[in-house]
Design an enzyme around this catalytic site. Structure first.
Site, PDB file in Angstrom:
ATOM      1  N   PHE A 140     -34.461 -51.436  -7.999  1.00 12.41           N
ATOM      2  CA  PHE A 140     -35.496 -50.454  -7.655  1.00 12.41           C
ATOM      3  C   PHE A 140     -35.406 -49.310  -8.648  1.00 12.41           C
ATOM      4  CE2 PHE A 140     -37.402 -46.698  -5.903  1.00 12.41           C
ATOM      5  CZ  PHE A 140     -38.615 -47.184  -5.464  1.00 12.41           C
ATOM      6  N   ASP A 225     -29.319 -46.128 -14.119  1.00 13.45           N
ATOM      7  CA  ASP A 225     -30.209 -45.391 -13.230  1.00 13.45           C
ATOM      8  C   ASP A 225     -29.360 -44.845 -12.087  1.00 13.45           C
ATOM      9  OD1 ASP A 225     -31.927 -44.471 -11.298  1.00 13.45           O
ATOM     10  OD2 ASP A 225     -33.369 -46.110 -11.491  1.00 13.45           O
ATOM     11  N   LYS A 254     -33.810 -36.964  -7.765  1.00 13.74           N
ATOM     12  CA  LYS A 254     -33.496 -36.749  -6.353  1.00 13.74           C
ATOM     13  C   LYS A 254     -32.667 -35.474  -6.109  1.00 13.74           C
ATOM     14  CE  LYS A 254     -34.750 -41.148  -4.525  1.00 13.74           C
ATOM     15  NZ  LYS A 254     -34.643 -42.492  -5.051  1.00 13.74           N
TER      16      LYS A 254
HETATM   17  C1  LIG Z   1     -35.785 -43.110  -5.864  1.00 11.30           C
HETATM   18  C2  LIG Z   1     -35.394 -43.884  -7.057  1.00 11.30           C
HETATM   19  C3  LIG Z   1     -36.217 -43.936  -8.201  1.00 11.30           C
HETATM   20  C4  LIG Z   1     -37.591 -43.311  -8.258  1.00 11.30           C
HETATM   21  O1  LIG Z   1     -37.611 -41.948  -8.022  1.00 11.30           O
HETATM   22  P1  LIG Z   1     -38.987 -41.222  -7.617  1.00 11.30           P
HETATM   23  O2  LIG Z   1     -38.643 -39.777  -7.640  1.00 11.30           O
HETATM   24  O3  LIG Z   1     -39.340 -41.720  -6.243  1.00 11.30           O
HETATM   25  O4  LIG Z   1     -40.002 -41.615  -8.616  1.00 11.30           O
HETATM   26  C5  LIG Z   1     -35.741 -44.623  -9.302  1.00 11.30           C
HETATM   27  N1  LIG Z   1     -34.550 -45.251  -9.288  1.00 11.30           N
HETATM   28  C6  LIG Z   1     -33.744 -45.237  -8.202  1.00 11.30           C
HETATM   29  C7  LIG Z   1     -32.430 -45.932  -8.249  1.00 11.30           C
HETATM   30  C8  LIG Z   1     -34.143 -44.573  -7.040  1.00 11.30           C
HETATM   31  O5  LIG Z   1     -33.369 -44.588  -5.952  1.00 11.30           O
END
Ligand SMILES: *Cc1c(COP(=O)(O)O)cnc(C)c1O
Length: 398
Positions: A140, A225, A254
């Site tokens: 994700f 990520d 986040k």
């Molecule tokens: C939440 C998340 C994203 C995307 O972040 P947004 O601010 O919702 O665009 C990307 N990678 C990971 C691992 C995430 O948990």
């Protein structure tokens, strides 16, 4: 207005791209949130780890109000007195050389993709438009067209094509598969240190070290990520520290703002980031003084208030408590720091009903991938609060 009225408004006038639990929240403090009827809940989702510092942290709130009264947005056409300070603090905290500020997590991912493609054409003689990026199944990374182009989730992709080419998908946790997938055209490997949305999937010990070694040897950029795993969630500032490695590019978002405001960043070594030249990439809001002031304070409280160590300690304690729950429907319990999950066996009939009964007991959490319940409270949770959460979970699963 009553809870039902707010729910009706959302249903009537809003896009139906979420199916939230029917709890209408109006106030939050630390690990607790209150609904419009005054009922209190423990937040065990933390906005998917965006409120690691707890709801409405008073120091972050103060920094936001002070900065909002002074200067909010200049655009990057001019400089501001917060951006350089955020850069330096982020680099010192994460041992990075360069920072690219953006807003949402997906934008950080997109920015990394652009950067490594450009790096590949400059440094690896890859023919134009042929750069490849390797990613993992069940990843994700966000919701844009390019990002869903390399998702393996049919719900995330269905009906949204045509998709962006240039991605190759391998199994997660399998270093040999990475080695085998690399070609002359591979520029980067993009991976989550722990797959969060997939249900807190922790790779085998040594995976990230092997991946780091392969990427170095084959001249492939390693992009971690850490938008969800980063900033204390797993009991370290970055999850890469669990294996003592450093990525070439690290994506954070986040909790970078403690939940006040969308702020994300690409952290990089100098060599990779230097391929971006003026005008080649940008964002109107990226690096604005309000975002920077909020992020600086969000980082400061994470460290000053010992939240990273607390996540390690309380996470271990929470995990131990979850493991003690005796229930034949529990298939697996896993976690690192305060990123925890209980996977139920298929006979349990899905995790959502348990999330509903936990809600009735005053604990908010989210099912993921049908059979898994994830627990990720704010990092300042106390031992007494973990005990309380475990009592509710034990009762709901009993
Ligand atoms: C939440 C998340 C994203 C995307 O972040 P947004 O601010 O919702 O665009 C990307 N990678 C990971 C691992 C995430 O948990």
């Amino acid at each position: 207005m009553k809870a039902a009225d707010f729910i009706d408004l959302e249903e009537q006038f809003g896009a139906h791209n979420y199916k939230p639990l029917d709890v209408v929240l109006t106030r939050g403090e630390r690990v607790w949130v209150w609904d419009v009827e005054g009922r209190r809940y423990m937040d065990c989702l933390s906005a998917y780890s965006a409120v690691n510092q707890g709801h409405c942290h008073p120091k972050i709130r103060q920094a936001m109000m002070d900065q909002a009264a002074r200067l909010t947005l200049t655009s990057r056409a001019f400089r501001n007195d917060q951006l350089g300070l955020l850069y330096r603090e982020l680099c010192q905290l994460t041992h990075s050389h360069k920072v690219l500020p953006m807003n949402s997590g997906a934008e950080a991912v997109e920015s990394a993709i652009k950067t490594v493609r450009k790096w590949g054409y400059r440094h690896k003689d890859i023919p134009e438009n042929q750069a490849e990026i390797i990613v993992c199944a069940n990843n994700f990374h966000g919701r844009t067209i390019t990002i869903v182009s390399f998702s393996t989730d049919p719900t995330a992709r269905g009906g949204f094509g045509p998709f962006t080419p240039g991605f190759k998908i391998i199994p997660f946790g399998d270093a040999a598969a990475l080695e085998a997938a690399i070609t002359d055209r591979t520029v980067a490997f993009l991976v989550e240190p722990i797959q969060g949305e997939a249900g807190v999937i922790i790779p085998p010990d040594g995976y990230l070290r092997q991946v780091r070694e392969i990427c170095t040897r084959r001249n492939v950029i390693l992009i971690l990520d850490e938008i969800q795993t980063g900033l204390g969630r797993t009991g370290k500032i970055l999850a890469e520290e669990h294996e003592g490695i450093e990525a070439d590019l690290t994506l954070i978002g986040k909790a970078l703002s403690g939940g006040f405001y969308p702020v994300s960043a690409v952290l990089s070594t100098s060599e990779v980031m230097e391929v971006l030249k003026p005008g080649e990439h940008g964002s109107t809001f990226g690096g604005n003084p309000l975002a920077c002031a909020v992020a600086r304070t969000a980082l400061r409280v994470l460290i000053e208030e010992g939240m990273v160590d607390n996540a390690a300690r309380m996470g271990a304690y929470f995990l131990e408590g979850l493991r003690r729950i005796r229930n034949p429907m529990i298939k697996s319990v896993r976690g690192r720091g305060l990123m925890l999950a209980v996977e139920l066996s298929p006979e349990a009939g899905g995790a959502r009903q348990y999330c509903l009964s936990l809600k009735d007991r005053g604990l908010l959490c989210k099912d993921t991938h049908t059979h898994t319940i994830r627990f990720a409270p704010p990092l300042l949770i106390t031992r007494e609060e973990v005990d309380w959460a475990l009592e509710q979970i034990t009762a709901a699963l009993g």
